[in-house]
Structure formats: C-alpha cells, structure tokens
Scaffold this motif. Sequence first.
Motif, PDB file in Angstrom:
ATOM      1  N   GLU A  12       1.547  11.233   4.970  1.00  0.00           N
ATOM      2  CA  GLU A  12       2.411  10.295   5.705  1.00  0.00           C
ATOM      3  C   GLU A  12       3.864  10.306   5.203  1.00  0.00           C
ATOM      4  O   GLU A  12       4.740   9.718   5.811  1.00  0.00           O
ATOM      5  CB  GLU A  12       1.856   8.874   5.554  1.00  0.00           C
ATOM      6  CG  GLU A  12       0.450   8.733   6.115  1.00  0.00           C
ATOM      7  CD  GLU A  12      -0.258   7.526   5.549  1.00  0.00           C
ATOM      8  OE1 GLU A  12      -0.625   6.651   6.336  1.00  0.00           O
ATOM      9  OE2 GLU A  12      -0.399   7.447   4.315  1.00  0.00           O
ATOM     10  N   VAL A  13       4.082  10.970   4.105  1.00  0.00           N
ATOM     11  CA  VAL A  13       5.432  10.992   3.531  1.00  0.00           C
ATOM     12  C   VAL A  13       6.316  11.940   4.336  1.00  0.00           C
ATOM     13  O   VAL A  13       5.899  13.043   4.700  1.00  0.00           O
ATOM     14  CB  VAL A  13       5.365  11.451   2.047  1.00  0.00           C
ATOM     15  CG1 VAL A  13       6.759  11.619   1.452  1.00  0.00           C
ATOM     16  CG2 VAL A  13       4.559  10.455   1.233  1.00  0.00           C
ATOM     17  N   ASN A  14       7.541  11.498   4.636  1.00  0.00           N
ATOM     18  CA  ASN A  14       8.472  12.366   5.358  1.00  0.00           C
ATOM     19  C   ASN A  14       8.903  13.538   4.481  1.00  0.00           C
ATOM     20  O   ASN A  14       9.276  13.323   3.322  1.00  0.00           O
ATOM     21  CB  ASN A  14       9.729  11.589   5.787  1.00  0.00           C
ATOM     22  CG  ASN A  14       9.411  10.555   6.829  1.00  0.00           C
ATOM     23  OD1 ASN A  14       8.481  10.714   7.624  1.00  0.00           O
ATOM     24  ND2 ASN A  14      10.164   9.472   6.829  1.00  0.00           N
ATOM     25  N   LYS A  52       0.846  -1.206   0.000  1.00  0.00           N
ATOM     26  CA  LYS A  52       0.000   0.000   0.000  1.00  0.00           C
ATOM     27  C   LYS A  52       0.882   1.259   0.000  1.00  0.00           C
ATOM     28  O   LYS A  52       1.805   1.377   0.808  1.00  0.00           O
ATOM     29  CB  LYS A  52      -0.886  -0.024   1.253  1.00  0.00           C
ATOM     30  CG  LYS A  52      -1.920   1.092   1.284  1.00  0.00           C
ATOM     31  CD  LYS A  52      -2.804   0.943   2.527  1.00  0.00           C
ATOM     32  CE  LYS A  52      -3.808   2.064   2.650  1.00  0.00           C
ATOM     33  NZ  LYS A  52      -3.242   3.361   2.889  1.00  0.00           N
ATOM     34  N   LEU A  53       0.623   2.142  -0.934  1.00  0.00           N
ATOM     35  CA  LEU A  53       1.400   3.379  -1.001  1.00  0.00           C
ATOM     36  C   LEU A  53       0.959   4.332   0.104  1.00  0.00           C
ATOM     37  O   LEU A  53      -0.211   4.343   0.490  1.00  0.00           O
ATOM     38  CB  LEU A  53       1.214   4.054  -2.364  1.00  0.00           C
ATOM     39  CG  LEU A  53       1.775   3.301  -3.572  1.00  0.00           C
ATOM     40  CD1 LEU A  53       1.437   4.053  -4.858  1.00  0.00           C
ATOM     41  CD2 LEU A  53       3.280   3.131  -3.454  1.00  0.00           C
ATOM     42  N   LYS A  54       1.916   5.150   0.571  1.00  0.00           N
ATOM     43  CA  LYS A  54       1.591   6.134   1.614  1.00  0.00           C
ATOM     44  C   LYS A  54       0.801   7.290   1.008  1.00  0.00           C
ATOM     45  O   LYS A  54       1.007   7.652  -0.152  1.00  0.00           O
ATOM     46  CB  LYS A  54       2.884   6.717   2.203  1.00  0.00           C
ATOM     47  CG  LYS A  54       3.660   5.759   3.073  1.00  0.00           C
ATOM     48  CD  LYS A  54       4.907   6.455   3.608  1.00  0.00           C
ATOM     49  CE  LYS A  54       5.686   5.530   4.509  1.00  0.00           C
ATOM     50  NZ  LYS A  54       6.904   6.168   5.034  1.00  0.00           N
ATOM     51  N   GLY A  55      -0.065   7.840   1.806  1.00  0.00           N
ATOM     52  CA  GLY A  55      -0.733   9.073   1.400  1.00  0.00           C
ATOM     53  C   GLY A  55       0.239  10.239   1.562  1.00  0.00           C
ATOM     54  O   GLY A  55       1.247  10.119   2.269  1.00  0.00           O
ATOM     55  N   TRP A  56      -0.049  11.364   0.943  1.00  0.00           N
ATOM     56  CA  TRP A  56       0.920  12.479   0.978  1.00  0.00           C
ATOM     57  C   TRP A  56       1.159  13.016   2.378  1.00  0.00           C
ATOM     58  O   TRP A  56       2.207  13.558   2.691  1.00  0.00           O
ATOM     59  CB  TRP A  56       0.503  13.601   0.013  1.00  0.00           C
ATOM     60  CG  TRP A  56      -0.738  14.373   0.401  1.00  0.00           C
ATOM     61  CD1 TRP A  56      -2.010  14.089   0.055  1.00  0.00           C
ATOM     62  CD2 TRP A  56      -0.790  15.559   1.206  1.00  0.00           C
ATOM     63  NE1 TRP A  56      -2.877  14.991   0.581  1.00  0.00           N
ATOM     64  CE2 TRP A  56      -2.155  15.922   1.294  1.00  0.00           C
ATOM     65  CE3 TRP A  56       0.151  16.339   1.857  1.00  0.00           C
ATOM     66  CZ2 TRP A  56      -2.584  17.028   2.022  1.00  0.00           C
ATOM     67  CZ3 TRP A  56      -0.279  17.452   2.575  1.00  0.00           C
ATOM     68  CH2 TRP A  56      -1.634  17.789   2.660  1.00  0.00           C
TER      69      TRP A  56
END
Length: 97
Positions: A8-10, A2-6
């Motif tokens: 959740e991105v560092n 599952k890709l991270k939502g924006w």
Amino acid sequence: MKLKGWKEVNPGAVITEAGSALKFKTGSWRAFRPKWIEENCIQCLFCWIYCPDMAIKVKDGKRAEFDYDYCKGCGICALECPGKKGNKAIVMEEEGK
Ligand code: SF4
Ligand code: SF4
C-alpha cells in the motif's frame, strides 16, 4: 494508528547527482606529503601501481610529479619504492614543512 502494508506504500525515490571522486580533493586534509627524489628513481613505476588515489602521474611512459590535489599522504608509494641502490626515491615529509 494502523501501519500500511508494503503493497500500500506509494513508490518513491530520491534522485541526486551521481558522486564523483574528482570533486573530493583528498589532498586538502593531508598531514604528510611524499617528495620525489628524481635522481634516485629507477622508473620502475611501482609507486604508480600501488597508489590508491592515482595521484602519481605518468608521462610518455615515465613517472612524473605527484598530483597533490588527490594525494592523501598515505605513504604507500614511499614504502613500496625500491629506489636506487637502497636510496629511496620517495620520502614522506610533514605537510607545510
Ligand atoms: S602518499 Fe599515498 S596517495 Fe599520495 S601518492 Fe603516495 S601512495 Fe598515492
Ligand atoms: S617506485 Fe620509486 S623508483 Fe619506482 S618509479 Fe616510483 S619513485 Fe621511481
């Protein structure tokens, strides 16, 4: 996966040295070079105004030599130069001639 939502991105960034046109000597890849014929020059400074690389120097209000480190040989100065009585004060020559 599952890709991270924006959200959740560092956060991150790439920092490099700011660019400077001074470092790129456009004259190094010139195929034609302008030649100044001073006796035909009427000091109108059109060449200085039109040059996109600021490769025409002015000293004490008068046109001085080309800065061949940055002149890329586009020929705009030669095209715009009115010269004296129709005789151009800038002509383009093949590089290395
Ligand atoms: S040839 Fe182009 S870059 Fe070179 S001095 Fe003339 S206008 Fe400027
Ligand atoms: S455009 Fe031609 S005549 Fe005018 S200053 Fe430049 S070289 Fe001289």
